[in-house]
Design a protein around this motif. Structure first.
Motif, PDB file in Angstrom:
ATOM      1  N   LEU A 154       2.634  -1.213   4.544  1.00  0.00           N
ATOM      2  CA  LEU A 154       2.308   0.192   4.320  1.00  0.00           C
ATOM      3  C   LEU A 154       3.595   0.910   3.916  1.00  0.00           C
ATOM      4  O   LEU A 154       4.360   1.367   4.760  1.00  0.00           O
ATOM      5  CB  LEU A 154       1.708   0.808   5.582  1.00  0.00           C
ATOM      6  CG  LEU A 154       0.516   0.060   6.207  1.00  0.00           C
ATOM      7  CD1 LEU A 154      -0.061   0.862   7.367  1.00  0.00           C
ATOM      8  CD2 LEU A 154      -0.563  -0.238   5.172  1.00  0.00           C
ATOM      9  N   LEU A 211       0.842  -1.186   0.000  1.00  0.00           N
ATOM     10  CA  LEU A 211       0.000   0.000   0.000  1.00  0.00           C
ATOM     11  C   LEU A 211       0.886   1.249   0.000  1.00  0.00           C
ATOM     12  O   LEU A 211       1.880   1.297   0.736  1.00  0.00           O
ATOM     13  CB  LEU A 211      -0.908   0.033   1.237  1.00  0.00           C
ATOM     14  CG  LEU A 211      -2.242  -0.722   1.155  1.00  0.00           C
ATOM     15  CD1 LEU A 211      -2.022  -2.199   0.891  1.00  0.00           C
ATOM     16  CD2 LEU A 211      -3.052  -0.526   2.434  1.00  0.00           C
ATOM     17  N   TYR A 227       2.065   4.592   3.118  1.00  0.00           N
ATOM     18  CA  TYR A 227       0.627   4.745   2.892  1.00  0.00           C
ATOM     19  C   TYR A 227       0.117   5.732   3.928  1.00  0.00           C
ATOM     20  O   TYR A 227       0.070   5.434   5.111  1.00  0.00           O
ATOM     21  CB  TYR A 227      -0.067   3.393   3.037  1.00  0.00           C
ATOM     22  CG  TYR A 227      -1.554   3.414   2.788  1.00  0.00           C
ATOM     23  CD1 TYR A 227      -2.060   3.728   1.529  1.00  0.00           C
ATOM     24  CD2 TYR A 227      -2.456   3.104   3.812  1.00  0.00           C
ATOM     25  CE1 TYR A 227      -3.436   3.733   1.293  1.00  0.00           C
ATOM     26  CE2 TYR A 227      -3.818   3.094   3.582  1.00  0.00           C
ATOM     27  CZ  TYR A 227      -4.310   3.411   2.321  1.00  0.00           C
ATOM     28  OH  TYR A 227      -5.669   3.410   2.092  1.00  0.00           O
ATOM     29  N   CYS A 278       0.748  -6.764   9.386  1.00  0.00           N
ATOM     30  CA  CYS A 278       0.741  -5.480   8.692  1.00  0.00           C
ATOM     31  C   CYS A 278       1.884  -4.644   9.233  1.00  0.00           C
ATOM     32  O   CYS A 278       1.954  -4.365  10.442  1.00  0.00           O
ATOM     33  CB  CYS A 278      -0.595  -4.760   8.903  1.00  0.00           C
ATOM     34  SG  CYS A 278      -0.730  -3.175   8.035  1.00  0.00           S
ATOM     35  N   ASN A 324       4.290  -1.132   9.077  1.00  0.00           N
ATOM     36  CA  ASN A 324       4.294   0.279   8.706  1.00  0.00           C
ATOM     37  C   ASN A 324       5.705   0.857   8.862  1.00  0.00           C
ATOM     38  O   ASN A 324       6.523   0.323   9.608  1.00  0.00           O
ATOM     39  CB  ASN A 324       3.322   1.060   9.599  1.00  0.00           C
ATOM     40  CG  ASN A 324       3.149   2.505   9.134  1.00  0.00           C
ATOM     41  OD1 ASN A 324       3.269   2.810   7.952  1.00  0.00           O
ATOM     42  ND2 ASN A 324       2.879   3.397  10.074  1.00  0.00           N
TER      43      ASN A 324
END
Length: 287
Positions: free
Chosen positions: A171, A94, A174, A190, A192
Motif C-alpha cells: 500500500l 496500490l 493507498y 501486505c 502499509n
C-alpha cells in the motif's frame, strides 16, 4: 553454471541443538552457509532463524534440500519456509492520489535495487492522476471505489491478487481502508506506510496538525496490515528532527522523504526474508 542458493527462515520453541542440526544438514548437502542470524525470545521461549546458504560444487535442487531438512524440522517442531534465493516475489502496488512512494518503489525496482517483479499497479484514481509516472513496463488498473461499491471493488482486487499469484501487496499511500476480511486474507503479505503521528493526529492534513501542536519530531511507520487499523506488526520506522522554522509545507516535504525510505526498507526486508512475525511484533534481521 549458476550455483544454487537458498534462504531458510524458521521458528519454533527454543531448544538446544537447533543450530547444530541445521548447520550439519546444510554441510552434508554440500552447501556453505553465507549468512546465519538467530534470535531467542526469552519472553515467549521462541527461536527464530534466517539462514542463507549455497551449493559449493555443482548443483542441488530445492526438492533435495527440502527432503534433507524435513526430518530435522519435524524433530524440532519447526514452522519454516525455504526459498530459492534467485526467485523474485510477485508484487502488486496500490496507490491513491499521492505518488511519491509509488514513484520511489518503481524507480528502485527498475534499477534493480529491489529484487521483485512488479506485476501491476492498482489505484482508485485514473491513470491521468500520475502525469509524471511511466507504467510502460507494468500494467495499470483503475479500480474506483465508493462507500457503496467497496465490497465489489475489493472482490475485483482479490481476484487480481489470486489470478496473478501475487506474493506481496504494498500500500504505497493507498488511502482506502481494507476490510477485515481482505486484511485477514493478506495477513503477513501486505505492507502499509503512514506517518508516525497516529493515533494522535488522525484525518486530513496530519502535518498541519503537527505544526499547530509544535512537534519536534516527525516520522513514518511501515507495518503489516491487520484488521486493527494502522496497528499491525511494525517492520520499519524512522524519524527526523524539525524546528520552529519548518512551516507545514516543509513538514509535508520532509514527511514524504521519510515515508519513501521507510517503505522501501520494509519492502526490501520482506523480499529478502528478513522479517518473521512474532505475535504482534516482528523479528527483523539486518542485512
Amino acid at each position: 553454471m549458476t550455483t544454487a542458493s537458498f534462504v531458510l527462515t524458521t521458528f519454533c520453541q527454543s531448544r538446544p541443538g537447533i543450530v547444530a542440526a541445521l548447520s550439519t544438514a546444510i554441510f552434508e548437502m554440500g552447501c556453505n552457509i553465507d549468512d546465519l542470524q538467530q534470535f531467542d525470545d526469552h519472553e515467549t521461549d521462541q527461536f527464530f532463524a534466517r539462514i542463507a546458504f549455497a551449493a559449493v560444487d555443482g548443483d542441488i535442487t530445492k526438492e533435495a534440500v527440502l527432503a534433507r531438512l524435513q526430518p530435522d524440522m519435524e524433530r524440532f517442531g519447526m514452522t519454516w519456509k525455504l526459498r530459492d534465493a534467485d526467485a523474485r516475489r510477485r508484487v502488486l502496488l496500490l496507490a491513491s492520489k499521492f505518488d511519491h512512494c509509488l514513484a520511489d518503489l518503481l524507480y528502485r525496482w527498475r534499477i534493480g535495487e529491489l529484487p521483485m517483479e512488479v506485476v501491476g499497479v492498482v489505484s482508485n484514481h485514473p491513470r491521468t492522476t500520475y502525469p509524471n509516472l511511466s507504467f510502460r513496463d507494468t500494467e495499470f488498473r483503475h479500480l474506483p471505489v465508493t462507500r457503496d461499491t467497496k465490497a465489489e471493488q475489493e472482490a475485483q482486487l482479490l481476484k487480481i491478487i489470486e489470478d496473478e499469484k501475487i506474493d506481496l501487496v504494498v500500500l504505497a499511500r493507498y488511502m482506502q481502508i481494507l476490510s477485515d476480511d481482505l486484511s485477514r486474507k493478506l495477513l503477513g503479505r501486505c505492507i502499509n506506510i503512514h506517518h508516525s503521528f497516529l493515533p494522535g493526529f488522525k484525518g486530513a492534513k496530519p502535518y498541519h496538525q503537527a505544526y499547530v501542536r509544535g512537534v519536534k519530531l516527525i516520522g513514518a511507520t511501515a507495518h503489516y496490515v491487520t484488521s486493527d487499523l494502522d496497528e499491525g506488526p511494525i517492520i520499519e520506522q524512522d524519524i527526523e528532527r524539525i524546528s520552529h522554522r519548518d512551516r507545514p509545507e516543509e513538514l509535508v516535504r520532509k514527511g514524504r522523504d521519510i515515508e519513501r525510505r521507510v517503505l522501501a526498507r520494509a519492502v526490501r526486508s520482506h523480499l529478502e526474508d528478513r522479517v518473521l512475525l512474532n505475535g504482534m511484533r516482528t523479528i527483523v534481521f539486518p542485512d
